[in-house]
Design a protein around this motif. Structure first.
Motif, short mmCIF file in Angstrom:
data_model
loop_
_atom_site.label_atom_id
_atom_site.label_comp_id
_atom_site.label_asym_id
_atom_site.label_seq_id
_atom_site.Cartn_x
_atom_site.Cartn_y
_atom_site.Cartn_z
N ALA A 66 -48.34 -48.25 25.96
CA ALA A 66 -49.12 -47.85 27.14
C ALA A 66 -50.18 -48.89 27.46
CB ALA A 66 -49.76 -46.48 26.90
N LEU A 67 -50.84 -49.42 26.44
CA LEU A 67 -51.88 -50.43 26.66
C LEU A 67 -51.28 -51.74 27.17
CD1 LEU A 67 -54.11 -49.82 23.49
CD2 LEU A 67 -54.61 -49.19 25.86
N SER A 69 -48.46 -52.16 28.86
CA SER A 69 -48.01 -51.98 30.23
C SER A 69 -49.19 -51.88 31.19
CB SER A 69 -47.13 -50.73 30.33
OG SER A 69 -46.66 -50.55 31.64
N ALA A 70 -50.20 -51.13 30.82
CA ALA A 70 -51.39 -50.99 31.67
C ALA A 70 -52.06 -52.34 31.90
CB ALA A 70 -52.37 -50.01 31.04
N ALA A 275 -49.64 -47.30 32.56
CA ALA A 275 -49.86 -46.73 31.22
C ALA A 275 -48.86 -45.62 30.94
CB ALA A 275 -51.29 -46.21 31.11
#
Length: 450
Positions: A66-67, A69-70, A275
């Motif tokens: 998630a981090l 991609s964000a 995310a």
């Protein structure tokens, strides 16, 4: 040297600069591949060292994905919006003089943002970022050496685009033909520009192979010679893929529109979508890895007949949805590799059916898998020769040239008959229309104030 090239611009100087464009684009794109592979490998090693799949490893992978991609989504939205998606429509617009090439922000955003999004497990390809970064390297060279001639700038940007694709797939011929065929409305044909594109593709491929080796990127077992009577089946497969390609292009645009309605061009929402996608595909990396990533790894498995037809159909449908969601979200990544995987899955399904209904023919599902790779590419991008060369250079399946020709021809003709437009032309027109609407809106808001 910069002063000399600026004051003595000649065909020879452009060809010399195309060598530098090819080398630098090859290095950049190769290190891009290495960095993504490192991120993926580190995740696998960490999971293996912590006793495989467990609540802790799943949680850590989901959070880190998630981090990552964000981070990629944030860079795109906050620093270089033109780096969203594959970036190929932006380069086509630049070759047509409709879009600027801000290489100083596109290169770092595409490089690190692409590592984040693709490394997180999103269903994206590496070739789109490679093409945009390669073209940006070409424009960077024109600025460094202060070339003012528009034709020289155009030639080096096109050379960089070809070098980027050549390095992304270890496919020099496909890189050359991609610019000459797919970008034909924008590419300015002349002897110097074609030579520069060839030189840049050669140098990028040499650079890639010197660091990564010379083997086929997608190794497949040897195939039998295709019986001539079976060639009609490949034409039927191409006709089916033509319809699939038109539907796929329409769904891509619809998905992009839907995502824009959701995030409304707001940074927080855009990053939040990134995310959420990263967390979702991070989970799939752990539980269903065949539904994550570009899909190159599942191509040999499918082509060799290791998957049942039910699994192939399910994978095709699931990965189609995943490809649309990831690419349509605006993540910094391409769609070539996911399309090749989809073509392989459907082609294998068709091949298994053909073997069942025509048991007397000496055919294998792998033949149709390879033909399917080129057919879906040809139907969506509308570049059949590029698709054929790309598949052959990726797999080294030279004995399947004739089936590939027939399948891609059928796919292209069907897509054209159905009124479908090439994917990147659609995306460029969509981008230009939105830019024009935004400019008109800003002008209308300024008039009352005046």
């Amino acid at each position: 040297m910069r002063r000399f090239l600026a004051n003595h611009q000649s065909p020879l100087s452009i060809l010399i600069l195309s060598v530098f464009v090819g080398v630098f684009a090859g290095l950049l794109c190769t290190f891009f591949d290495i960095a993504i592979d490192w991120v993926v490998e580190q995740r696998h090693q960490w999971v293996a060292q912590h006793d495989g799949i467990s609540f802790l490893t799943i949680l850590v992978v989901v959070v880190t994905s998630a981090l990552l991609s964000a981070f990629g989504f944030f860079l795109v939205k906050a620093v270089a919006p033109e780096a969203a998606g594959s970036g190929i429509p932006e380069i086509e617009g630049a070759l047509d003089g409709l879009r600027p090439v801000r290489w100083w922000r596109v290169i770092p955003v595409k490089f690190f943002g692409g590592i984040g999004a693709i490394g997180a497990g999103l269903v994206l390809g590496r070739e789109g970022p490679s093409v945009q970064m390669g073209a940006s390297v070409g424009r960077m060279m024109t600025d460094i050496f202060r070339l003012k001639d528009d034709e020289s700038r155009h030639t080096l940007v096109a050379s960089g685009a070809a070098a980027g694709l050549a390095a992304a797939f270890n496919a020099p011929l496909a890189g050359i033909m991609f610019v000459v065929e797919e970008m034909r409305p924008q590419f300015k044909y002349n002897l110097i520009s074609v030579k520069a594109v060839i030189i840049a593709s050669i140098m990028a491929t040499i650079t890639y192979r010197s660091l990564m080796g010379q083997g086929a990127m997608i190794p497949l077992p040897a195939s039998l010679e295709v019986p001539l009577v079976a060639l009609l089946l490949f034409l039927v497969l191409g006709l089916v893929f033509g319809g699939i390609g038109v539907c796929f292009n329409q769904l891509v645009v619809m998905t992009m529109d839907r995502f824009e309605q959701i995030h409304q061009n707001k940074l927080s929402r855009f990053v939040g979508i990134g995310a959420l996608l990263g967390a979702s595909f991070g989970l799939l990396v752990m539980l269903l890895p065949s539904l994550s990533g570009g899909g190159v790894a599942i191509i040999p498995e499918a082509a060799e007949g290791k998957l049942a037809i039910a699994a192939l159909v399910a994978l095709f449908l699931a990965r189609t949805i995943a490809t649309l969601v990831c690419f349509g979200s605006g993540a910094p990544g391409g769609v070539f590799a996911p399309m090749l995987a989809l073509g392989t899955l459907f082609g294998t399904c068709f091949g298994i059916g053909a073997m069942h209904f025509f048991p007397s023919l000496e055919i294998t599902a792998g033949m149709f898998a390879v033909a399917g790779m080129g057919a879906l590419f040809a139907a969506t991008v509308r570049a059949p020769i590029t698709g054929i060369l790309l598949v052959i250079e990726l797999t080294h399946k030279y004995e399947l040239i004739l089936p590939l020709l027939i399948t891609t021809l059928g796919a292209t003709m069907t897509a054209q008959a159905l009124g479908g437009k090439p994917l990147y032309s659609q995306l460029l027109q969509r981008s230009l229309a939105k830019q024009k609407a935004k400019e008109e809106e800003s002008e209308s808001q300024e008039q009352p104030t005046a």
